[in-house]
Design a protein around this motif. Structure first.
Motif, PDB file in Angstrom:
ATOM      1  N   ASP A 103     -45.477  13.391 -26.247  1.00  0.00           N
ATOM      2  CA  ASP A 103     -45.242  14.561 -27.098  1.00  0.00           C
ATOM      3  C   ASP A 103     -43.848  15.122 -26.879  1.00  0.00           C
ATOM      4  N   ALA A 104     -43.383  15.090 -25.622  1.00  0.00           N
ATOM      5  CA  ALA A 104     -42.053  15.612 -25.320  1.00  0.00           C
ATOM      6  C   ALA A 104     -40.965  14.824 -26.038  1.00  0.00           C
ATOM      7  N   LEU A 105     -41.160  13.503 -26.158  1.00  0.00           N
ATOM      8  CA  LEU A 105     -40.192  12.693 -26.898  1.00  0.00           C
ATOM      9  C   LEU A 105     -40.251  13.012 -28.387  1.00  0.00           C
ATOM     10  N   LYS A 106     -41.461  13.170 -28.899  1.00  0.00           N
ATOM     11  CA  LYS A 106     -41.625  13.425 -30.334  1.00  0.00           C
ATOM     12  C   LYS A 106     -41.065  14.785 -30.744  1.00  0.00           C
ATOM     13  N   ASN A 107     -41.231  15.805 -29.885  1.00  0.00           N
ATOM     14  CA  ASN A 107     -40.772  17.149 -30.268  1.00  0.00           C
ATOM     15  C   ASN A 107     -39.357  17.459 -29.796  1.00  0.00           C
ATOM     16  N   GLY A 108     -38.712  16.493 -29.127  1.00  0.00           N
ATOM     17  CA  GLY A 108     -37.319  16.670 -28.745  1.00  0.00           C
ATOM     18  C   GLY A 108     -37.099  17.381 -27.427  1.00  0.00           C
ATOM     19  N   THR A 109     -38.159  17.675 -26.683  1.00  0.00           N
ATOM     20  CA  THR A 109     -37.982  18.296 -25.370  1.00  0.00           C
ATOM     21  C   THR A 109     -37.206  17.367 -24.445  1.00  0.00           C
ATOM     22  N   ASP A 111     -35.154  13.365 -24.339  1.00  0.00           N
ATOM     23  CA  ASP A 111     -34.605  12.270 -25.142  1.00  0.00           C
ATOM     24  C   ASP A 111     -35.097  10.918 -24.640  1.00  0.00           C
ATOM     25  N   VAL A 112     -35.289  10.817 -23.329  1.00  0.00           N
ATOM     26  CA  VAL A 112     -35.793   9.605 -22.688  1.00  0.00           C
ATOM     27  C   VAL A 112     -36.848  10.047 -21.692  1.00  0.00           C
ATOM     28  N   ALA A 113     -37.937   9.291 -21.572  1.00  0.00           N
ATOM     29  CA  ALA A 113     -38.985   9.680 -20.623  1.00  0.00           C
ATOM     30  C   ALA A 113     -39.723   8.464 -20.094  1.00  0.00           C
ATOM     31  N   ILE A 114     -40.208   8.582 -18.867  1.00  0.00           N
ATOM     32  CA  ILE A 114     -41.138   7.592 -18.340  1.00  0.00           C
ATOM     33  C   ILE A 114     -42.490   7.831 -18.994  1.00  0.00           C
ATOM     34  N   LEU A 115     -43.071   6.780 -19.548  1.00  0.00           N
ATOM     35  CA  LEU A 115     -44.418   6.865 -20.096  1.00  0.00           C
ATOM     36  C   LEU A 115     -45.370   6.132 -19.149  1.00  0.00           C
ATOM     37  N   ILE A 116     -46.531   6.707 -18.943  1.00  0.00           N
ATOM     38  CA  ILE A 116     -47.597   6.034 -18.202  1.00  0.00           C
ATOM     39  C   ILE A 116     -48.626   5.659 -19.256  1.00  0.00           C
ATOM     40  N   ASN A 171     -45.948   3.304 -32.929  1.00  0.00           N
ATOM     41  CA  ASN A 171     -45.983   4.713 -32.516  1.00  0.00           C
ATOM     42  C   ASN A 171     -44.610   5.373 -32.575  1.00  0.00           C
ATOM     43  N   GLY A 172     -43.629   4.634 -33.064  1.00  0.00           N
ATOM     44  CA  GLY A 172     -42.303   5.222 -33.251  1.00  0.00           C
ATOM     45  C   GLY A 172     -41.452   5.280 -32.007  1.00  0.00           C
ATOM     46  N   PHE A 173     -41.723   4.391 -31.030  1.00  0.00           N
ATOM     47  CA  PHE A 173     -40.965   4.407 -29.792  1.00  0.00           C
ATOM     48  C   PHE A 173     -40.135   3.135 -29.618  1.00  0.00           C
ATOM     49  N   LYS A 174     -38.947   3.298 -29.068  1.00  0.00           N
ATOM     50  CA  LYS A 174     -38.158   2.204 -28.527  1.00  0.00           C
ATOM     51  C   LYS A 174     -38.451   2.203 -27.031  1.00  0.00           C
ATOM     52  N   THR A 175     -38.991   1.101 -26.523  1.00  0.00           N
ATOM     53  CA  THR A 175     -39.546   1.097 -25.175  1.00  0.00           C
ATOM     54  C   THR A 175     -39.069  -0.099 -24.367  1.00  0.00           C
ATOM     55  N   TRP A 176     -38.836   0.137 -23.074  1.00  0.00           N
ATOM     56  CA  TRP A 176     -38.488  -0.928 -22.130  1.00  0.00           C
ATOM     57  C   TRP A 176     -39.524  -0.959 -21.009  1.00  0.00           C
ATOM     58  N   ALA A 177     -39.714  -2.122 -20.415  1.00  0.00           N
ATOM     59  CA  ALA A 177     -40.550  -2.210 -19.208  1.00  0.00           C
ATOM     60  C   ALA A 177     -39.774  -1.629 -18.035  1.00  0.00           C
ATOM     61  N   VAL A 273     -43.400   2.111 -18.337  1.00  0.00           N
ATOM     62  CA  VAL A 273     -42.364   1.885 -19.335  1.00  0.00           C
ATOM     63  C   VAL A 273     -41.546   3.160 -19.454  1.00  0.00           C
ATOM     64  N   PHE A 274     -40.357   3.032 -19.979  1.00  0.00           N
ATOM     65  CA  PHE A 274     -39.610   4.230 -20.351  1.00  0.00           C
ATOM     66  C   PHE A 274     -39.183   4.078 -21.792  1.00  0.00           C
ATOM     67  N   ALA A 275     -39.009   5.202 -22.462  1.00  0.00           N
ATOM     68  CA  ALA A 275     -38.885   5.131 -23.921  1.00  0.00           C
ATOM     69  C   ALA A 275     -38.064   6.286 -24.475  1.00  0.00           C
ATOM     70  N   MET A 276     -37.652   6.096 -25.694  1.00  0.00           N
ATOM     71  CA  MET A 276     -37.121   7.161 -26.546  1.00  0.00           C
ATOM     72  C   MET A 276     -37.721   6.934 -27.926  1.00  0.00           C
ATOM     73  N   THR A 277     -37.591   7.877 -28.807  1.00  0.00           N
ATOM     74  CA  THR A 277     -38.080   7.640 -30.158  1.00  0.00           C
ATOM     75  C   THR A 277     -37.178   6.625 -30.851  1.00  0.00           C
ATOM     76  N   GLN A 278     -37.737   5.895 -31.789  1.00  0.00           N
ATOM     77  CA  GLN A 278     -36.946   4.925 -32.544  1.00  0.00           C
ATOM     78  C   GLN A 278     -35.813   5.629 -33.286  1.00  0.00           C
ATOM     79  N   GLU A 279     -36.074   6.860 -33.710  1.00  0.00           N
ATOM     80  CA  GLU A 279     -35.037   7.635 -34.409  1.00  0.00           C
ATOM     81  C   GLU A 279     -33.848   7.900 -33.498  1.00  0.00           C
ATOM     82  N   THR A 280     -34.114   8.285 -32.253  1.00  0.00           N
ATOM     83  CA  THR A 280     -33.023   8.503 -31.299  1.00  0.00           C
ATOM     84  C   THR A 280     -32.271   7.208 -31.041  1.00  0.00           C
TER      85      THR A 280
END
Length: 390
Positions: A103-109, A111-116, A171-177, A273-280
């Motif tokens: 949610d933090a990535l989607k709402n702009g809180t 820009d990049v975050a670790i996702l579990i 889900n609209g994410f650019k994601t790396w392992a 994984v860590f990710a940002m939105t595809q838009e970013t």
């Protein structure tokens, strides 16, 4: 006079062309002029204005994914872009709590975050696949298999989408392992597994649905919660043990609490994984994108080694300072070994059934993960070599 007017027009045009070529001293925007052409060193050229990005995790600053990977990754990206990219890091829930990262990535809180991902199985339905219990794996084997799973072009299910597309792209994410973390096992505050009755009926913390299935098959009572909450619960005796990895004990404070661990029990590995939105991602210059990809590739094995080192140090501390003991699975009574192995095999089939009952290609994903793990050097029980016939 007409001749003078024509000369004046040519002079004016020439002045305008010179001004345009000089750029007037302004910097290009983030989306302009981003290219690595002509950069013989292979490093991203600083071709644009400064890009500032907030990087967040709810995990502690001491966690292996943050300290062992994200911080070095940020430093390397800044280096590759000659300071064009600048990061501001927030760990320990300072900006985002655990489970709030998507949610933090989607709402702009952030820009990049670790996702579990296995905390969000509604978004990433088969993300617990790396936890399937096996006969043998290690951090590098699991890490290699995870990277290949993220990069796999195998079409799964009726949609024909890859694992990455169905879980992250859609889900609209650019994601790396990040990496597969360390291998999971069973640890308790002293409860020993000397008989099948010792296994059945105890309560253990489970991190996701797959472990809930595993616990049920073992006869263990499941207490589901995230790792941040588990320390307090274990400390007050809410349950006797956890499914977890020794390498992450210090990140959660377990090193003095857990005193009995079953070694050589390969209950899969977590997957960060860590990710940002595809838009970013799409808004970044190509040289910055190249730098981020390059840094992930360079840091990947170092991030895995971090878990190996942590496990070695934590084991030594636990034995010497907390009176802990590590018992090989192969040294447990044969009926205990058989009970746990049968439970582990059944967990594969239960997980396949669960995924397919929710419209996901469970068998195909399980077969893909099995084959990637074996290709990387791991092994599975013989009963799982005929999953195609299930």
């Amino acid at each position: 006079m007409k001749k003078n007017l024509i000369i004046l027009m040519f002079v004016s045009l020439f002045v305008l062309m010179v001004a345009a070529c000089s750029g007037g001293g302004s910097e290009p925007s983030n989306s302009e002029g981003a290219s690595n052409e002509g950069n013989d060193s292979g490093e991203a050229a600083n071709t644009g204005e400064t890009i500032k990005l907030r990087v967040a995790t709810g995990l502690s600053e001491q966690h292996g994914w943050w300290q062992g990977f994200m911080v070095p990754w940020m430093d390397r990206v800044e280096e590759l872009t000659d300071g064009q990219v600048q990061f501001e890091g927030f760990a320990g829930g300072e900006l985002v709590e655990v489970v709030q990262e998507p949610d933090a990535l989607k709402n702009g809180t952030a820009d990049v975050a670790i996702l579990i991902p296995f905390y969000h199985e509604n978004l990433f339905p088969a993300s617990s696949i790396t936890f399937l219990p096996v006969s043998f794996t290690d951090e590098f084997i699991s890490g290699d298999a995870l990277n290949k799973l993220m990069e796999s072009d195998v079409a799964l299910g009726d949609t024909g989408k890859t694992y990455y597309e169905s879980h992250y792209g859609d889900n609209g994410f650019k994601t790396w392992a990040l990496n597969a973390g360390a291998v999971y096992s069973i640890s308790t505050t002293g409860h020993e597994f000397n008989s099948v009755d010792d296994v059945k009926g105890i309560s253990m913390r489970t991190p996701n649905l797959l472990f809930e299935l595993m616990a049920k098959n073992m006869g263990v009572n499941s207490v589901s919660m995230n790792i941040v909450e588990a320390f307090d619960a274990l400390n007050r005796g809410a349950f006797e043990g956890i499914f977890h990895t020794v390498a992450d004990w210090t990140g959660a404070g377990f090193q003095d609490l857990l005193t009995y661990t079953i070694d050589d029990l390969f209950l899969g590995s977590s997957n960060g994984v860590f990710a940002m939105t595809q838009e970013t991602w799409d808004s970044l210059p190509s040289n910055v994108q190249d730098a981020m990809n390059q840094a992930q590739q360079e840091m990947y094995e170092n991030g895995i080694q971090e878990w190996v080192t942590r496990a070695e140090e934590t084991r030594a501390y636990n034995v010497e300072e907390a009176g802990g003991q590590f018992i090989s699975f192969l040294d447990l009574p044969e009926d205990v070994q058989q009970h746990i192995t049968e439970a582990n095999v059944k967990t594969w089939y239960d997980y396949i059934d669960f995924l397919e009952s929710n419209g996901n290609p469970g068998k195909e994903i399980a077969i893909l993960w099995r084959d990637l793990l074996i290709e990387a050097g791991g092994d599975v029980p013989d009963e799982l070599m005929n999953l195609e016939d299930y």
